[in-house]
Motif scaffolding. Structure first.
Motif, PDB file in Angstrom:
ATOM      1  N   TRP A  42       0.852  -1.195   0.000  1.00  0.00           N
ATOM      2  CA  TRP A  42       0.000   0.000   0.000  1.00  0.00           C
ATOM      3  C   TRP A  42       0.884   1.240   0.000  1.00  0.00           C
ATOM      4  CZ3 TRP A  42       0.115  -3.110   4.522  1.00  0.00           C
ATOM      5  CH2 TRP A  42       0.682  -2.521   5.661  1.00  0.00           C
ATOM      6  N   ALA A  43       0.321   2.346  -0.384  1.00  0.00           N
ATOM      7  CA  ALA A  43       1.064   3.606  -0.411  1.00  0.00           C
ATOM      8  C   ALA A  43       1.007   4.273   0.960  1.00  0.00           C
ATOM      9  CB  ALA A  43       0.477   4.537  -1.468  1.00  0.00           C
ATOM     10  N   PRO A  44       2.030   5.042   1.329  1.00  0.00           N
ATOM     11  CA  PRO A  44       2.000   5.741   2.616  1.00  0.00           C
ATOM     12  C   PRO A  44       0.832   6.727   2.693  1.00  0.00           C
ATOM     13  CG  PRO A  44       4.207   5.773   1.671  1.00  0.00           C
ATOM     14  CD  PRO A  44       3.289   5.271   0.609  1.00  0.00           C
ATOM     15  N   PHE A  45       0.221   6.809   3.867  1.00  0.00           N
ATOM     16  CA  PHE A  45      -0.897   7.724   4.081  1.00  0.00           C
ATOM     17  C   PHE A  45      -0.513   9.161   3.733  1.00  0.00           C
ATOM     18  CE2 PHE A  45      -3.130  10.400   7.447  1.00  0.00           C
ATOM     19  CZ  PHE A  45      -4.257  10.597   6.667  1.00  0.00           C
ATOM     20  N   ALA A  46       0.665   9.594   4.181  1.00  0.00           N
ATOM     21  CA  ALA A  46       1.099  10.970   3.922  1.00  0.00           C
ATOM     22  C   ALA A  46       1.240  11.226   2.421  1.00  0.00           C
ATOM     23  CB  ALA A  46       2.424  11.247   4.631  1.00  0.00           C
ATOM     24  N   ALA A  47       1.735  10.215   1.690  1.00  0.00           N
ATOM     25  CA  ALA A  47       1.902  10.367   0.247  1.00  0.00           C
ATOM     26  C   ALA A  47       0.552  10.420  -0.460  1.00  0.00           C
ATOM     27  CB  ALA A  47       2.735   9.211  -0.304  1.00  0.00           C
ATOM     28  N   MET A  48      -0.402   9.631   0.019  1.00  0.00           N
ATOM     29  CA  MET A  48      -1.735   9.643  -0.583  1.00  0.00           C
ATOM     30  C   MET A  48      -2.426  10.988  -0.349  1.00  0.00           C
ATOM     31  SD  MET A  48      -2.193   6.808  -2.217  1.00  0.00           S
ATOM     32  CE  MET A  48      -3.891   6.232  -2.342  1.00  0.00           C
ATOM     33  N   GLU A  49      -2.195  11.567   0.824  1.00  0.00           N
ATOM     34  CA  GLU A  49      -2.725  12.915   1.085  1.00  0.00           C
ATOM     35  C   GLU A  49      -2.109  13.924   0.119  1.00  0.00           C
ATOM     36  OE1 GLU A  49      -4.120  13.792   5.547  1.00  0.00           O
ATOM     37  OE2 GLU A  49      -1.955  13.496   5.364  1.00  0.00           O
ATOM     38  N   LYS A  50      -0.796  13.818  -0.072  1.00  0.00           N
ATOM     39  CA  LYS A  50      -0.103  14.740  -0.973  1.00  0.00           C
ATOM     40  C   LYS A  50      -0.606  14.576  -2.408  1.00  0.00           C
ATOM     41  CE  LYS A  50       4.553  16.193  -2.364  1.00  0.00           C
ATOM     42  NZ  LYS A  50       6.018  15.957  -2.180  1.00  0.00           N
ATOM     43  N   ARG A  51      -0.810  13.324  -2.832  1.00  0.00           N
ATOM     44  CA  ARG A  51      -1.295  13.078  -4.184  1.00  0.00           C
ATOM     45  C   ARG A  51      -2.692  13.674  -4.378  1.00  0.00           C
ATOM     46  NH1 ARG A  51      -2.363   7.256  -7.069  1.00  0.00           N
ATOM     47  NH2 ARG A  51      -4.026   7.185  -5.536  1.00  0.00           N
ATOM     48  N   THR A  52      -3.535  13.538  -3.365  1.00  0.00           N
ATOM     49  CA  THR A  52      -4.879  14.110  -3.439  1.00  0.00           C
ATOM     50  C   THR A  52      -4.818  15.616  -3.645  1.00  0.00           C
ATOM     51  OG1 THR A  52      -5.788  12.357  -2.042  1.00  0.00           O
ATOM     52  CG2 THR A  52      -7.053  14.400  -2.191  1.00  0.00           C
ATOM     53  N   ASP A  53      -3.923  16.281  -2.906  1.00  0.00           N
ATOM     54  CA  ASP A  53      -3.774  17.731  -3.041  1.00  0.00           C
ATOM     55  C   ASP A  53      -3.255  18.110  -4.433  1.00  0.00           C
ATOM     56  OD1 ASP A  53      -4.622  18.071  -0.438  1.00  0.00           O
ATOM     57  OD2 ASP A  53      -2.596  18.184   0.395  1.00  0.00           O
ATOM     58  N   LEU A  54      -2.309  17.329  -4.960  1.00  0.00           N
ATOM     59  CA  LEU A  54      -1.744  17.619  -6.280  1.00  0.00           C
ATOM     60  C   LEU A  54      -2.804  17.481  -7.381  1.00  0.00           C
ATOM     61  CD1 LEU A  54       1.706  15.826  -5.912  1.00  0.00           C
ATOM     62  CD2 LEU A  54       1.333  18.289  -6.079  1.00  0.00           C
ATOM     63  N   TYR A  55      -3.642  16.455  -7.252  1.00  0.00           N
ATOM     64  CA  TYR A  55      -4.715  16.284  -8.234  1.00  0.00           C
ATOM     65  C   TYR A  55      -5.703  17.439  -8.153  1.00  0.00           C
ATOM     66  CZ  TYR A  55      -3.734  11.729 -10.318  1.00  0.00           C
ATOM     67  OH  TYR A  55      -3.188  10.717 -11.061  1.00  0.00           O
ATOM     68  N   ALA A  56      -5.994  17.881  -6.946  1.00  0.00           N
ATOM     69  CA  ALA A  56      -6.931  18.999  -6.773  1.00  0.00           C
ATOM     70  C   ALA A  56      -6.388  20.272  -7.413  1.00  0.00           C
ATOM     71  CB  ALA A  56      -7.197  19.224  -5.290  1.00  0.00           C
ATOM     72  N   GLN A  57      -5.052  20.409  -7.407  1.00  0.00           N
ATOM     73  CA  GLN A  57      -4.409  21.584  -7.988  1.00  0.00           C
ATOM     74  C   GLN A  57      -4.151  21.431  -9.482  1.00  0.00           C
ATOM     75  OE1 GLN A  57      -0.820  22.002  -5.666  1.00  0.00           O
ATOM     76  NE2 GLN A  57      -1.954  21.908  -3.726  1.00  0.00           N
ATOM     77  N   GLY A  58      -4.386  20.217 -10.002  1.00  0.00           N
ATOM     78  CA  GLY A  58      -4.093  19.957 -11.409  1.00  0.00           C
ATOM     79  C   GLY A  58      -2.612  19.977 -11.712  1.00  0.00           C
ATOM     80  N   ASP A  59      -1.786  19.627 -10.725  1.00  0.00           N
ATOM     81  CA  ASP A  59      -0.330  19.696 -10.849  1.00  0.00           C
ATOM     82  C   ASP A  59       0.206  18.371 -11.392  1.00  0.00           C
ATOM     83  OD1 ASP A  59       2.379  20.029 -10.617  1.00  0.00           O
ATOM     84  OD2 ASP A  59       2.352  20.669  -8.509  1.00  0.00           O
ATOM     85  N   SER A  60       0.176  18.199 -12.710  1.00  0.00           N
ATOM     86  CA  SER A  60       0.610  16.940 -13.319  1.00  0.00           C
ATOM     87  C   SER A  60       2.102  16.692 -13.128  1.00  0.00           C
ATOM     88  CB  SER A  60       0.261  16.916 -14.806  1.00  0.00           C
ATOM     89  OG  SER A  60       0.827  18.024 -15.477  1.00  0.00           O
ATOM     90  N   ALA A  61       2.893  17.753 -13.174  1.00  0.00           N
ATOM     91  CA  ALA A  61       4.336  17.594 -12.961  1.00  0.00           C
ATOM     92  C   ALA A  61       4.614  17.140 -11.532  1.00  0.00           C
ATOM     93  CB  ALA A  61       5.061  18.913 -13.249  1.00  0.00           C
ATOM     94  N   GLY A  62       3.891  17.708 -10.592  1.00  0.00           N
ATOM     95  CA  GLY A  62       4.050  17.311  -9.198  1.00  0.00           C
ATOM     96  C   GLY A  62       3.645  15.867  -8.973  1.00  0.00           C
ATOM     97  N   ILE A  63       2.606  15.428  -9.666  1.00  0.00           N
ATOM     98  CA  ILE A  63       2.150  14.041  -9.545  1.00  0.00           C
ATOM     99  C   ILE A  63       3.203  13.082 -10.082  1.00  0.00           C
ATOM    100  CG2 ILE A  63       0.429  12.384 -10.378  1.00  0.00           C
ATOM    101  CD1 ILE A  63      -1.549  14.801 -10.428  1.00  0.00           C
ATOM    102  N   GLN A  64       3.780  13.424 -11.237  1.00  0.00           N
ATOM    103  CA  GLN A  64       4.818  12.573 -11.813  1.00  0.00           C
ATOM    104  C   GLN A  64       6.044  12.504 -10.908  1.00  0.00           C
ATOM    105  OE1 GLN A  64       5.606  14.042 -15.752  1.00  0.00           O
ATOM    106  NE2 GLN A  64       3.604  13.430 -16.560  1.00  0.00           N
ATOM    107  N   ALA A  65       6.410  13.629 -10.310  1.00  0.00           N
ATOM    108  CA  ALA A  65       7.562  13.651  -9.401  1.00  0.00           C
ATOM    109  C   ALA A  65       7.277  12.798  -8.163  1.00  0.00           C
ATOM    110  CB  ALA A  65       7.878  15.091  -8.991  1.00  0.00           C
TER     111      ALA A  65
END
Length: 399
Positions: free
Chosen positions: A273-296
């Protein structure tokens, strides 16, 4: 009456599950012990009836609506099988082909798909704080639609996996355990190792490990959550597990050692499973539409995973379990070394040895889902089970 069916009815007569009627199924820890036992009992009854060629169609028409926002094989077909077992047809909601893409609201969508729907099954597990909330939004919308006379009935919602829990999977796992060990009364003191395992993929949901610790701690078992540092799950679910263990006389402990978790275990569940903190960060990146941040973030997590390739269910680890014969569980598909990937969650020889029990584990899910629907839609389950037997309609007509 058939003695086995009467036994299931007698069990139901001792349980209080009245509040499940016209209700929904979100999280296992929102249900009482009696309500969970009722699901297990009805699931067993429905399975017994199907195996003995007794039709369990309680609906002559109606729809089961399925919405999968993540990929699925077992749960998708289990939901379809469950609906069909009860007499409902299934219609998938493809959001790409609906007006949702044009800005249609949750309230409008939920009502428009529910005119003749008796159940809605949703999988929405990708984003922290989103999936379970979306399911509640759907229920609020159809409840309002029913109250206002728009809908003739309020569809029951079944959580087919959200960001918090995977109740149909974990209930199926639990029913498999109950049958394997000969009853709930034999589970107290059994050690369950819910452990992280390496995967070469990114972002697997937290809902299975969270669902396991949130459910299995309710049966007096000693549940161990094991993962490398940095792979924590939601703290509020850990709190649920601790409270459950304290209530039932079991234990809930954590470790950063897979070997410690496996030692003497009766049941092992190695799953990435993915770390909880990372999943929170990914959720925020998707909300911001930050595709570069998601890839990183994806590359960062893949590199983090690669540091823990030794977290694998091996033959050597299995030898350290209770009598070297712990029950191996997995929600499937597993990442199998040398089969589906180079390095993964489990060695091929371990997986192959447990293949039949794993498939049996998965086979409980359609009946668990059917039982959830049955208890929500049938006012008197005991009388209905008896009526189904007395009707004596063959599921499969043979001459």
């Amino acid at each position: 009456m058939d003695q086995t069916l009467q036994m299931y009815i007698d069990k139901l007569n001792k349980l209080n599950f009245r509040e499940m009627y016209e209700g929904d199924f979100f999280l296992t820890w929102e249900k009482s012990d009696d309500e969970l036992e009722a699901v297990f009992t009805v699931a067993d009854a429905l399975r017994y009836m199907r195996e003995h060629n007794i039709s369990t169609k309680v609906f002559d028409s109606g729809l089961g609506i399925s919405l999968f926002r993540d990929n699925s094989t077992r749960t998708r077909f289990s939901f379809a099988s469950a609906c069909n077992l009860l007499g409902l047809e299934v219609q998938d909601l493809d959001e790409g082909k609906s007006q949702i893409a044009h800005g249609e609201t949750v309230r409008e969508t939920a009502n428009m798909i529910s005119f003749m729907a008796d159940v809605i099954g949703i999988r929405d597990d990708m984003y922290i704080g989103k999936g379970n909330q979306y399911m509640h939004d759907v229920v609020d919308a159809v409840t309002e639609g029913h109250r206002d006379g728009v809908l003739e009935q309020k569809p029951t919602l079944v959580n087919l996996q959200c960001d918090i829990d995977h109740p149909t999977q974990c209930m199926a796992d639990m029913l498999h355990i109950i049958h394997t060990f000969g009853g709930v009364e034999n589970l107290k003191g059994k050690k369950v190792a819910m452990t992280w395992a390496y995967s070469p993929s990114y972002g697997k949901p937290l809902s299975v490990p969270q669902g396991v610790i949130g459910l299995m701690t309710r049966f007096g078992m000693d549940v161990v959550l094991a993962h490398p540092e940095g792979y924590e799950v939601m703290p509020e679910v850990e709190a649920v597990a601790r409270a459950n263990a304290a209530k039932t006389g079991g234990t809930f402990t954590k470790t950063n050692s897979m070997a410690e978790a496996f030692a003497g275990a009766d049941i092992v569940y190695p799953k990435s499973w993915a770390p909880f903190a990372a999943m929170e960060k990914r959720t925020d990146l998707y909300a911001q539409g930050d595709s570069a941040g998601i890839q990183a973030l994806e590359q960062e997590l893949l590199a983090q995973n690669a540091q823990h390739k030794d977290w694998c269910c091996t033959e050597e680890l299995m030898k350290t379990t209770k009598d070297g014969k712990a029950l191996y569980l997995h929600c499937l598909p597993a990442d199998i070394n040398g089969v589906s990937c180079v390095d993964g969650e489990v060695e091929a020889s371990v997986f192959d040895r447990y293949r039949t029990p794993l498939y049996q584990e998965a086979s409980f899910k359609p009946y668990v889902i059917a039982a959830m629907i049955f208890l929500a839609k049938v006012k008197d389950p005991q009388a209905t089970l008896k009526a189904l037997e007395e009707r004596a309609a063959a599921r499969w007509l043979q001459k």
